[in-house]
Design a protein around this motif. Sequence first.
Motif, PDB file in Angstrom:
ATOM      1  N   PRO A 106       0.794  -1.238   0.000  1.00  0.00           N
ATOM      2  CA  PRO A 106       0.000   0.000   0.000  1.00  0.00           C
ATOM      3  C   PRO A 106       0.821   1.279   0.000  1.00  0.00           C
ATOM      4  N   ASP A 107       2.106   1.200   0.335  1.00  0.00           N
ATOM      5  CA  ASP A 107       2.952   2.397   0.359  1.00  0.00           C
ATOM      6  C   ASP A 107       3.726   2.613  -0.939  1.00  0.00           C
ATOM      7  N   ALA A 108       3.478   1.785  -1.926  1.00  0.00           N
ATOM      8  CA  ALA A 108       4.212   1.903  -3.192  1.00  0.00           C
ATOM      9  C   ALA A 108       3.867   3.202  -3.910  1.00  0.00           C
ATOM     10  N   LYS A 109       4.858   3.777  -4.586  1.00  0.00           N
ATOM     11  CA  LYS A 109       4.635   4.936  -5.443  1.00  0.00           C
ATOM     12  C   LYS A 109       4.172   4.440  -6.811  1.00  0.00           C
ATOM     13  N   VAL A 110       3.215   5.161  -7.410  1.00  0.00           N
ATOM     14  CA  VAL A 110       2.631   4.749  -8.680  1.00  0.00           C
ATOM     15  C   VAL A 110       2.902   5.817  -9.736  1.00  0.00           C
ATOM     16  N   PHE A 111       3.458   5.379 -10.864  1.00  0.00           N
ATOM     17  CA  PHE A 111       3.728   6.268 -11.995  1.00  0.00           C
ATOM     18  C   PHE A 111       3.094   5.668 -13.248  1.00  0.00           C
ATOM     19  N   CYS A 112       2.477   6.513 -14.042  1.00  0.00           N
ATOM     20  CA  CYS A 112       1.910   6.083 -15.321  1.00  0.00           C
ATOM     21  C   CYS A 112       2.610   6.835 -16.451  1.00  0.00           C
ATOM     22  N   LEU A 113       3.070   6.078 -17.433  1.00  0.00           N
ATOM     23  CA  LEU A 113       3.717   6.665 -18.601  1.00  0.00           C
ATOM     24  C   LEU A 113       2.785   6.524 -19.801  1.00  0.00           C
ATOM     25  N   VAL A 114       2.323   7.656 -20.313  1.00  0.00           N
ATOM     26  CA  VAL A 114       1.525   7.662 -21.540  1.00  0.00           C
ATOM     27  C   VAL A 114       2.530   7.709 -22.680  1.00  0.00           C
ATOM     28  N   HIS A 115       2.760   6.550 -23.280  1.00  0.00           N
ATOM     29  CA  HIS A 115       3.925   6.336 -24.129  1.00  0.00           C
ATOM     30  C   HIS A 115       3.571   6.409 -25.616  1.00  0.00           C
ATOM     31  N   LYS A 116       4.619   6.556 -26.429  1.00  0.00           N
ATOM     32  CA  LYS A 116       4.541   6.669 -27.889  1.00  0.00           C
ATOM     33  C   LYS A 116       3.834   7.956 -28.314  1.00  0.00           C
ATOM     34  N   MET A 117       4.055   9.029 -27.559  1.00  0.00           N
ATOM     35  CA  MET A 117       3.411  10.300 -27.871  1.00  0.00           C
ATOM     36  C   MET A 117       3.873  10.877 -29.200  1.00  0.00           C
ATOM     37  N   ASP A 118       4.993  10.395 -29.725  1.00  0.00           N
ATOM     38  CA  ASP A 118       5.459  10.866 -31.033  1.00  0.00           C
ATOM     39  C   ASP A 118       4.499  10.489 -32.150  1.00  0.00           C
ATOM     40  N   LEU A 119       3.633   9.496 -31.901  1.00  0.00           N
ATOM     41  CA  LEU A 119       2.660   9.070 -32.910  1.00  0.00           C
ATOM     42  C   LEU A 119       1.430   9.963 -32.963  1.00  0.00           C
ATOM     43  N   VAL A 120       1.297  10.860 -31.993  1.00  0.00           N
ATOM     44  CA  VAL A 120       0.157  11.778 -31.938  1.00  0.00           C
ATOM     45  C   VAL A 120       0.530  13.082 -32.635  1.00  0.00           C
ATOM     46  N   GLN A 121      -0.403  13.657 -33.385  1.00  0.00           N
ATOM     47  CA  GLN A 121      -0.150  14.933 -34.032  1.00  0.00           C
ATOM     48  C   GLN A 121       0.265  15.958 -32.981  1.00  0.00           C
ATOM     49  N   GLU A 122       1.254  16.745 -33.321  1.00  0.00           N
ATOM     50  CA  GLU A 122       1.858  17.645 -32.329  1.00  0.00           C
ATOM     51  C   GLU A 122       0.838  18.597 -31.714  1.00  0.00           C
ATOM     52  N   ASP A 123      -0.090  19.105 -32.497  1.00  0.00           N
ATOM     53  CA  ASP A 123      -1.052  20.071 -31.955  1.00  0.00           C
ATOM     54  C   ASP A 123      -2.126  19.412 -31.098  1.00  0.00           C
ATOM     55  N   GLN A 124      -2.129  18.072 -31.034  1.00  0.00           N
ATOM     56  CA  GLN A 124      -3.111  17.349 -30.225  1.00  0.00           C
ATOM     57  C   GLN A 124      -2.506  16.743 -28.959  1.00  0.00           C
ATOM     58  N   ARG A 125      -1.194  16.808 -28.810  1.00  0.00           N
ATOM     59  CA  ARG A 125      -0.534  16.078 -27.725  1.00  0.00           C
ATOM     60  C   ARG A 125      -0.936  16.580 -26.345  1.00  0.00           C
ATOM     61  N   ASP A 126      -0.951  17.898 -26.162  1.00  0.00           N
ATOM     62  CA  ASP A 126      -1.292  18.444 -24.845  1.00  0.00           C
ATOM     63  C   ASP A 126      -2.704  18.035 -24.435  1.00  0.00           C
ATOM     64  N   LEU A 127      -3.636  18.152 -25.338  1.00  0.00           N
ATOM     65  CA  LEU A 127      -5.032  17.831 -25.037  1.00  0.00           C
ATOM     66  C   LEU A 127      -5.195  16.352 -24.705  1.00  0.00           C
ATOM     67  N   ILE A 128      -4.618  15.485 -25.533  1.00  0.00           N
ATOM     68  CA  ILE A 128      -4.777  14.049 -25.323  1.00  0.00           C
ATOM     69  C   ILE A 128      -4.121  13.616 -24.023  1.00  0.00           C
ATOM     70  N   PHE A 129      -2.927  14.140 -23.749  1.00  0.00           N
ATOM     71  CA  PHE A 129      -2.269  13.773 -22.497  1.00  0.00           C
ATOM     72  C   PHE A 129      -3.066  14.256 -21.295  1.00  0.00           C
ATOM     73  N   LYS A 130      -3.569  15.468 -21.334  1.00  0.00           N
ATOM     74  CA  LYS A 130      -4.333  16.000 -20.205  1.00  0.00           C
ATOM     75  C   LYS A 130      -5.569  15.159 -19.931  1.00  0.00           C
ATOM     76  N   GLU A 131      -6.270  14.756 -20.981  1.00  0.00           N
ATOM     77  CA  GLU A 131      -7.456  13.914 -20.812  1.00  0.00           C
ATOM     78  C   GLU A 131      -7.080  12.567 -20.208  1.00  0.00           C
ATOM     79  N   ARG A 132      -6.004  11.960 -20.711  1.00  0.00           N
ATOM     80  CA  ARG A 132      -5.584  10.654 -20.195  1.00  0.00           C
ATOM     81  C   ARG A 132      -5.116  10.780 -18.739  1.00  0.00           C
ATOM     82  N   GLU A 133      -4.395  11.835 -18.439  1.00  0.00           N
ATOM     83  CA  GLU A 133      -3.913  12.056 -17.071  1.00  0.00           C
ATOM     84  C   GLU A 133      -5.086  12.193 -16.097  1.00  0.00           C
TER      85      GLU A 133
END
Length: 286
Positions: A106-133
Amino acid sequence: MGKSGSGKTSMRSIIFANYIARDTRRLGATIDVEHSHVRFLGNLVLNLWDCGGQDTFMENYFTSQRDNIFRNVEVLIYVFDVESRELEKDMHYYQSCLEAILQNSPDAKVFCLVHKMDLVQEDQRDLIFKEREEDLKRLSRPLACTCFRTSIWDETLYKAWSSIVYQLIPNVQQLETNLRNFAQIIEADEVLLFERATFLVRATIRFCLTSRLYKLAASFQSMEVRNSNFAAFIDVFTSNTYVMVIMSDPSIPSAATLINIRNARKHFEKLERVDGPKHSLHMRMR
């Protein structure tokens, strides 16, 4: 946890095995669990478990292997393929993973990596990451989850791993205080400390590293880069680190900066020695 093909083994190979991005294309799928033991900063040992993401393995992790996989976990790194067509299944496995972590570590730290972001159009990256986060943080409750966008083709992978490892260093605040003092004494604009084996960075102000610099570092012991605006020095510092010193005052000669780096080595070697006994951290890349 990361389904098969999400990029877990590729990023591990780049960070810890000195691969370059294009070389990861020849890597095969991970079968069951691959164990790596990485000595980091002398006293810190990362026991890294790279867990295969095929459905059969995933189901076994939550049933017959549950106690073995999720007990004594210090860090969970869950990798999501941003272009996955099975997002609902990915989220289901992630929630199952969190339930097992809550029960066993229960004390473990949790990290999520939204990976392969280079495959997303550059003007969409911020929006898509924010929604996923936002989705991941909501699903992670009551555990805290830190999210990063990553790609093996740019510096985001190193930024993410530098930030993760930064949170694992036992004496990081003391180290940063001493780095700030060192920067003030030698009139440097910035001083950055890099772990020698991986070239992940610990810094007084920021965390950044390009893969080009990391690969170049394997072939030299010191380097100076100078133009009309600044001078940057990279040099071996302690037995476990490199140091980068950024100077914008052109009146300070290179020899003076190099002497200051040399004179500071003993102090920072002492800081590493007084850290205490060896720490062992169990990390799951799932």
